[in-house]
Design a protein around this motif. Structure first.
Motif, short mmCIF file in Angstrom:
data_model
loop_
_atom_site.label_atom_id
_atom_site.label_comp_id
_atom_site.label_asym_id
_atom_site.label_seq_id
_atom_site.Cartn_x
_atom_site.Cartn_y
_atom_site.Cartn_z
N GLU A 146 56.84 -1.11 66.86
CA GLU A 146 57.64 -2.13 66.18
C GLU A 146 57.92 -1.72 64.73
O GLU A 146 59.02 -1.95 64.21
N LEU A 147 56.94 -1.14 64.07
CA LEU A 147 57.15 -0.70 62.70
C LEU A 147 58.32 0.28 62.61
O LEU A 147 59.08 0.29 61.63
N THR A 148 58.43 1.13 63.64
CA THR A 148 59.50 2.12 63.64
C THR A 148 60.84 1.53 64.04
O THR A 148 61.87 1.84 63.44
N GLY A 149 60.84 0.68 65.07
CA GLY A 149 62.10 0.29 65.67
C GLY A 149 62.67 -1.05 65.25
O GLY A 149 63.86 -1.31 65.48
N VAL A 150 61.87 -1.94 64.65
CA VAL A 150 62.36 -3.29 64.43
C VAL A 150 63.55 -3.33 63.48
O VAL A 150 64.44 -4.18 63.62
N TYR A 151 63.62 -2.43 62.52
CA TYR A 151 64.74 -2.44 61.58
C TYR A 151 66.02 -1.90 62.21
O TYR A 151 67.12 -2.40 61.95
N PHE A 152 65.88 -0.88 63.09
CA PHE A 152 67.06 -0.22 63.62
C PHE A 152 67.59 -0.86 64.90
O PHE A 152 68.80 -0.93 65.12
N SER B 1 49.55 0.21 69.84
CA SER B 1 50.71 1.03 70.21
C SER B 1 52.00 0.25 70.00
O SER B 1 52.98 0.79 69.47
N LEU B 2 52.02 -1.01 70.42
CA LEU B 2 53.22 -1.83 70.21
C LEU B 2 53.45 -2.07 68.72
O LEU B 2 54.61 -2.08 68.26
N PHE B 3 52.39 -2.28 67.98
CA PHE B 3 52.52 -2.49 66.54
C PHE B 3 53.19 -1.29 65.86
O PHE B 3 54.12 -1.44 65.06
N ILE B 4 52.75 -0.09 66.20
CA ILE B 4 53.33 1.12 65.62
C ILE B 4 54.79 1.26 66.03
O ILE B 4 55.67 1.60 65.21
#
Length: 442
Positions: free
Chosen positions: A218-224, A213-216
Motif C-alpha cells: 500500500e505504501l508503494t501503490g496507494v498514491y499511483f 506485506s499489504l502495508f508495504i
C-alpha cells in the motif's frame, strides 16, 4: 477463572440446560435443528462462505473507513486533502489501516475459511492446488459480496460523500497502473504462499507477515493506483457510488496476473525443492521429536521404541510439510493431497478425520498403567503407520546386534514394573550400545 465454552453448545439462554456449563449435553442438543441432515461437504462449504463473507466485510470495513478518515479529515490549517493534495502522512495512515485490518481478521478467520478476503488470493490458492476449485469459486463470489457490503456500510455510517474509490494518480498511465497492480499483488500473494501455505499456518507469524506485506504494498501503490490489489476492494465502492472509471478493468486483470506470476514462481521453487537450499529454518526437528516421544511414552511404549518411532515420525512430518512424497500442500489449516480423500474435512482433506475409527482421531492407543508396556503396542503402531521393520524370524520384529544387550534384557525392568529409569540401566550395562550415552539416558 470462568469455564471455557463448550464446543458446539447451543445458545446459553437463561434458565436453559445450555446455560449450565456443567450439564452434559447430547450431540443432538448441541447441533442446530436438522443440521445433521445436511451432508458434511455442503455444510463445510456453507461455513467457509459465512466466515469468508463476515471476514471480508470486517477487513474492508475498517480499511475503507480508515481511508475515508484520511481523505476527509481537515489539516491543521483547516484545508481538506482535496484542497492540499496527498501527503505522506495521509498515505501512511491508509496503508496502516489496510495492513492492520488484514492481519487481525486473517488471524481470526483462518480457522473458519482460511482468511483470504481477496478474489486474487483465492485464484492463486486454486492455481497451486491448496484450494479446490469448487470452494474457490464459492469464496470468490462471497468476497465480492463482502466488498459490496463493506463499502455500503462505510457510505451509510460516515458523513459526507464516499471517497474510498481507487483511481490512477500522479500522472500514472493505464499500462503503468496495470503493472503496478500486478507486481504488488504478486508480492502479496507470494507472501501468503510462503507463510500461510507453508510452515507457519495457524501461528501468529502468518497473519502478521501478510499484514506487513499489504502495508508495504500500500505504501508503494496507494498514491499511483489507490493500492487496490483486490478486485473486491475496488468493485464495492464503485458500485456504491455508481461510477466506474474507463480503466476499472486494471483492478481485475492486474491482481489476477499477479496471482499467476506468484503461483508460477512458487511452483518453480517447489519443483527445485527449495527447502534443501537452506534447511531447518522454520521448525525445530528436536522439538518435534521430543513432543512425539512424550505422546508415545504416554501411550505405553518403552523408552527405546518411543525414541526410534519419534525420529521416524518427525522425519515423515518434515517431508509432508515440504510437499514431499505424499504431495501435500497446506494453507491455513487447509490442504489437499493427490490421493482422493473422503471429503469429511476442511477443503476435502482428512482434517478432523479419525485414523482409528473413533471420534477423537487418536493416533496411538490409550495410556497403559504406569510401569508396564502395552502388549504388542510397537507392532500394532508400526503396522498401522506402515513403518518397515526387519524381522529376525523369532517374531519379535527386531534384529539384535552382537554389540547390544538383548531385547528382553533391556526391557526386563520395565516389564516387571520397576521404577528404575532407563538412563540408570544404561549406565551400569556391561555391554556397549551404539548411539546411547550416559548423559542422554536413551
Amino acid at each position: 477463572m470462568a469455564n471455557a465454552p463448550v464446543g458446539g453448545r447451543a445458545f446459553a439462554l437463561p434458565f436453559t440446560r445450555a446455560a449450565d456449563p456443567n450439564v452434559e449435553l447430547t450431540e443432538k442438543e448441541m447441533r442446530m435443528p436438522l443440521a445433521n441432515k445436511v451432508p458434511d461437504h455442503l455444510r463445510n462449504h456453507f461455513i467457509a462462505m459465512c466466515g469468508e463473507y463476515v471476514g471480508t466485510v470486517l477487513f474492508l470495513f475498517f480499511a475503507l473507513s480508515g481511508t475515508q478518515v484520511a481523505n476527509n479529515i481537515p489539516s491543521s490549517s483547516g484545508l481538506t486533502v482535496a484542497q492540499t493534495g496527498s501527503n505522506p502522512q495521509q498515505l501512511q495512515y491508509i496503508a496502516l489501516c489496510f495492513g492492520f485490518s488484514l492481519a487481525v481478521n486473517a488471524w481470526v478467520f483462518f480457522r473458519i475459511s482460511g482468511g483470504l478476503f481477496n478474489p486474487a488470493v483465492t485464484f492463486g490458492m486454486c492455481l497451486i492446488g491448496a484450494l479446490p476449485w469448487v470452494r474457490g469459486v464459492l469464496l470468490f463470489v462471497t468476497q465480492i459480496l463482502g466488498g459490496l457490503t463493506a463499502a455500503a456500510l462505510v457510505s451509510c455510517m460516515f458523513p459526507g460523500a464516499l471517497t474510498v474509490t481507487t483511481a490512477l494518480g500522479g500522472n500514472t498511465s493505464v499500462v503503468q497502473g496495470l503493472f503496478i497492480e500486478m507486481f504488488l499483488t504478486a508480492q502479496l500473494v507470494f507472501t501468503i504462499f510462503m507463510l500461510a501455505a507453508e510452515k507457519h499456518k495457524g501461528t501468529f507469524i502468518a497473519p502478521v507477515g501478510i499484514g506487513l506485506s499489504l502495508f508495504i504494498a500500500e505504501l508503494t501503490g496507494v498514491y499511483f493506483t489507490g493500492g487496490s490489489l483486490n478486485p473486491a476492494r475496488s468493485f464495492g465502492p464503485a458500485v456504491v457510488i455508481k461510477s466506474f472509471h474507463g480503466y476499472h478493468w486494471i483492478y481485475w486483470v492486474g491482481p489476477i496476473l499477479g496471482s499467476i506470476v506468484a503461483a508460477g514462481f512458487y511452483k518453480f521453487i517447489k519443483i527445485l525443492e527449495y527447502e534443501t537450499a537452506n534447511p531447518d529454518q522454520d521448525s525445530s526437528h528436536a522439538a518435534k521429536m521430543s513432543q512425539k516421544k512424550e505422546h508415545l511414552l504416554a501411550a505405553g511404549l518403552n523408552e527405546v521404541d518411543a525414541h526410534d518411532i519419534a525420529i521416524y515420525l518427525a522425519k515423515q512430518q518434515s517431508v509432508g510439510e515440504m510437499g514431499g512424497v505424499n504431495g501435500s500442500i497446506f494453507a491455513n489449516g487447509q490442504g489437499r493431497k493427490f490421493q482422493e480423500a473422503d471429503g469429511q474435512g476442511m477443503y476435502g482433506t482428512d482434517f478432523r478425520r479419525s485414523t482409528t475409527g473413533n471420534s477423537e482421531g487418536t493416533l496411538v492407543q490409550a495410556p497403559a498403567p504406569a510401569g508396564t508396556i502395552a502388549p504388542n503396542a510397537v507392532e500394532r503402531f508400526q503396522q498401522r503407520e506402515g513403518i518397515p521393520r526387519q524381522n529376525s524370524g523369532s517374531g519379535s520384529g527386531r534384529v539384535e546386534s552382537p554389540g547390544m544387550a538383548s531385547h528382553d534384557d533391556i526391557y526386563a525392568p520395565l516389564q516387571n514394573g520397576q521404577s528404575e529409569a532407563l538412563g540408570h540401566m544404561v549406565r551400569h550395562e556391561p555391554r556397549s550400545r551404539f548411539a546411547r550415552t550416559e548423559s542422554s539416558g536413551v
